[in-house]
Motif scaffolding. Sequence first.
Motif, PDB file in Angstrom:
ATOM      1  N   SER A 234       0.839  -1.198   0.000  1.00 45.02           N
ATOM      2  CA  SER A 234       0.000   0.000   0.000  1.00 45.02           C
ATOM      3  C   SER A 234       0.876   1.251   0.000  1.00 45.02           C
ATOM      4  O   SER A 234       1.709   1.442   0.889  1.00 45.02           O
ATOM      5  N   ALA A 235       0.693   2.089  -1.011  1.00 41.32           N
ATOM      6  CA  ALA A 235       1.430   3.357  -1.098  1.00 41.32           C
ATOM      7  C   ALA A 235       0.620   4.311  -1.961  1.00 41.32           C
ATOM      8  O   ALA A 235       0.343   4.016  -3.122  1.00 41.32           O
ATOM      9  N   ASP A 236       0.256   5.451  -1.414  1.00 43.41           N
ATOM     10  CA  ASP A 236      -0.666   6.364  -2.080  1.00 43.41           C
ATOM     11  C   ASP A 236       0.024   7.611  -2.622  1.00 43.41           C
ATOM     12  O   ASP A 236      -0.637   8.500  -3.163  1.00 43.41           O
ATOM     13  N   CYS A 270      -2.680   1.795  -4.624  1.00 39.32           N
ATOM     14  CA  CYS A 270      -2.804   3.229  -4.345  1.00 39.32           C
ATOM     15  C   CYS A 270      -4.270   3.587  -4.154  1.00 39.32           C
ATOM     16  O   CYS A 270      -5.085   3.400  -5.064  1.00 39.32           O
ATOM     17  N   ALA A 271      -4.614   4.097  -2.975  1.00 40.93           N
ATOM     18  CA  ALA A 271      -5.973   4.542  -2.684  1.00 40.93           C
ATOM     19  C   ALA A 271      -6.140   5.968  -3.217  1.00 40.93           C
ATOM     20  O   ALA A 271      -5.473   6.898  -2.749  1.00 40.93           O
ATOM     21  N   VAL A 272      -7.020   6.136  -4.194  1.00 46.32           N
ATOM     22  CA  VAL A 272      -7.161   7.415  -4.895  1.00 46.32           C
ATOM     23  C   VAL A 272      -8.229   8.265  -4.216  1.00 46.32           C
ATOM     24  O   VAL A 272      -9.390   7.858  -4.091  1.00 46.32           O
ATOM     25  N   SER A 273      -7.814   9.456  -3.801  1.00 50.10           N
ATOM     26  CA  SER A 273      -8.719  10.379  -3.113  1.00 50.10           C
ATOM     27  C   SER A 273      -8.436  11.797  -3.586  1.00 50.10           C
ATOM     28  O   SER A 273      -7.645  12.016  -4.508  1.00 50.10           O
ATOM     29  N   ALA A 296     -10.261   3.398  -5.902  1.00 45.63           N
ATOM     30  CA  ALA A 296     -10.933   4.628  -5.471  1.00 45.63           C
ATOM     31  C   ALA A 296     -11.375   4.545  -4.013  1.00 45.63           C
ATOM     32  O   ALA A 296     -11.890   3.531  -3.565  1.00 45.63           O
ATOM     33  N   VAL A 297     -11.159   5.632  -3.278  1.00 44.17           N
ATOM     34  CA  VAL A 297     -11.699   5.771  -1.927  1.00 44.17           C
ATOM     35  C   VAL A 297     -13.179   6.118  -2.053  1.00 44.17           C
ATOM     36  O   VAL A 297     -13.537   7.163  -2.609  1.00 44.17           O
ATOM     37  N   HIS A 298     -14.037   5.237  -1.563  1.00 45.12           N
ATOM     38  CA  HIS A 298     -15.481   5.477  -1.609  1.00 45.12           C
ATOM     39  C   HIS A 298     -15.981   6.085  -0.298  1.00 45.12           C
ATOM     40  O   HIS A 298     -16.896   6.897  -0.301  1.00 45.12           O
ATOM     41  N   ILE A 305     -13.135  11.326  -4.819  1.00 44.30           N
ATOM     42  CA  ILE A 305     -12.883  12.185  -5.985  1.00 44.30           C
ATOM     43  C   ILE A 305     -14.170  12.553  -6.713  1.00 44.30           C
ATOM     44  O   ILE A 305     -14.144  13.402  -7.614  1.00 44.30           O
ATOM     45  N   ARG A 306     -15.297  11.966  -6.344  1.00 47.49           N
ATOM     46  CA  ARG A 306     -16.576  12.409  -6.909  1.00 47.49           C
ATOM     47  C   ARG A 306     -16.817  13.884  -6.597  1.00 47.49           C
ATOM     48  O   ARG A 306     -17.564  14.569  -7.296  1.00 47.49           O
ATOM     49  N   ASN A 307     -16.196  14.382  -5.515  1.00 47.15           N
ATOM     50  CA  ASN A 307     -16.389  15.763  -5.071  1.00 47.15           C
ATOM     51  C   ASN A 307     -15.337  16.719  -5.618  1.00 47.15           C
ATOM     52  O   ASN A 307     -15.271  17.873  -5.190  1.00 47.15           O
ATOM     53  N   LEU A 308     -14.518  16.260  -6.549  1.00 50.63           N
ATOM     54  CA  LEU A 308     -13.484  17.122  -7.130  1.00 50.63           C
ATOM     55  C   LEU A 308     -14.134  18.377  -7.705  1.00 50.63           C
ATOM     56  O   LEU A 308     -15.031  18.285  -8.547  1.00 50.63           O
ATOM     57  N   PRO A 309     -13.696  19.573  -7.266  1.00 47.13           N
ATOM     58  CA  PRO A 309     -14.367  20.809  -7.699  1.00 47.13           C
ATOM     59  C   PRO A 309     -14.337  21.034  -9.206  1.00 47.13           C
ATOM     60  O   PRO A 309     -15.306  21.494  -9.788  1.00 47.13           O
TER      61      PRO A 309
END
Length: 354
Positions: A234-236, A270-273, A296-298, A305-309
């Motif tokens: 695990s490495a982000d 990699c946990a994507v956030s 993806a981090v849910h 990342i659903r909230n990415l401006p």
Amino acid sequence: MIDKYCIKLFSEIYSDSASRYRFCCHANTNPKIDGMNVLNTLPFDFFRGPEMEQIRKDVLDDKPIAGCEVCYESDAKFGRSYRTDYNKDKELPTTVKNIDLKLRIFGTLCNLGCYMCIPFDSSTRRKELQESGLRDLWNSFTKEEWALDKPINLGQSRYKEIEDNLIANIDYCKRLRFYGGEPLMLPRMWSFLERIPDDKAKNIEVLISTNLTQRAYTIPWIKRKFKRLILKVSADHYGKRLAWIRYPIDVDQFERNLETYRDDIDEITCAVSLLNVHDLKEIEEHYAPHKVFFDAVHNPIALSIRNLPNKNVNLYIPNQEIANELNLSPQPTEYLKGQDYIRKLEVHRGLKYV
């Protein structure tokens, strides 16, 4: 193949950190197995029991299975899912065989407090959230009482019963998967592996999901005893950003361990956030030649990342899961919660995100 079929129902025994049995790590509860956990039902008694037998019969009759909604919704929306990925290019059994054990029964001891980690999976994470007063974000994401959704605390007597059940059925297992906490720090994992007879071990793969911050001198022993050792690391991020995300990691030691165990590493996970979504290409390049799997981090939604401006920027999208998460509707209120959480965590740690 039957439209609703999933190989996990025939080949994986899974329990989460709160001791509950599920079909897999993505599944919701199913009424037939709701309430069944490692405290009241031994793993192979659960998997061979009438409840799971009926569920397997139902899926072979192409009936939808309660608890599998995540995959059904993804199938309908995107034409693929975890289920279809699991099934791809595999022999698809119709009876129980070649079982993967994925039981979170060995403990949640961990030396890191990764900012996106579910607190029930890390002792350091729980301690930091309680000391900082920031655990409310996780109450809102679980929608369950903190006290109810807690890590399992197995007494030695019950743990011994579970371990005996696993050893008695070890012939049916093809892979042992260890998740934490940090598995390389868990004494029960090592003692379980020692109990497996050498002649049985030669047919079994061992997969360890690790932060690779520990020098595990027993890794060569696993490689000698078992069919294969697989490390998922695990490495982000890397460098100073890794130091913040996976606080309080020793980055230099981590990089040395990457070199030491390079031949045993299957992939970097990699946990994507929101904190690393702009850097995925450079993360992939940094860890080459290792394969990087982007997940993806849910939850919590505040860090998704659903909230990415601004989703119109030129983002590197490495796989369909990341694309799917980006395409979900943003939740502005959750985004603001996440930004507040990150700022407060910076203050608590005395370490600003670079």
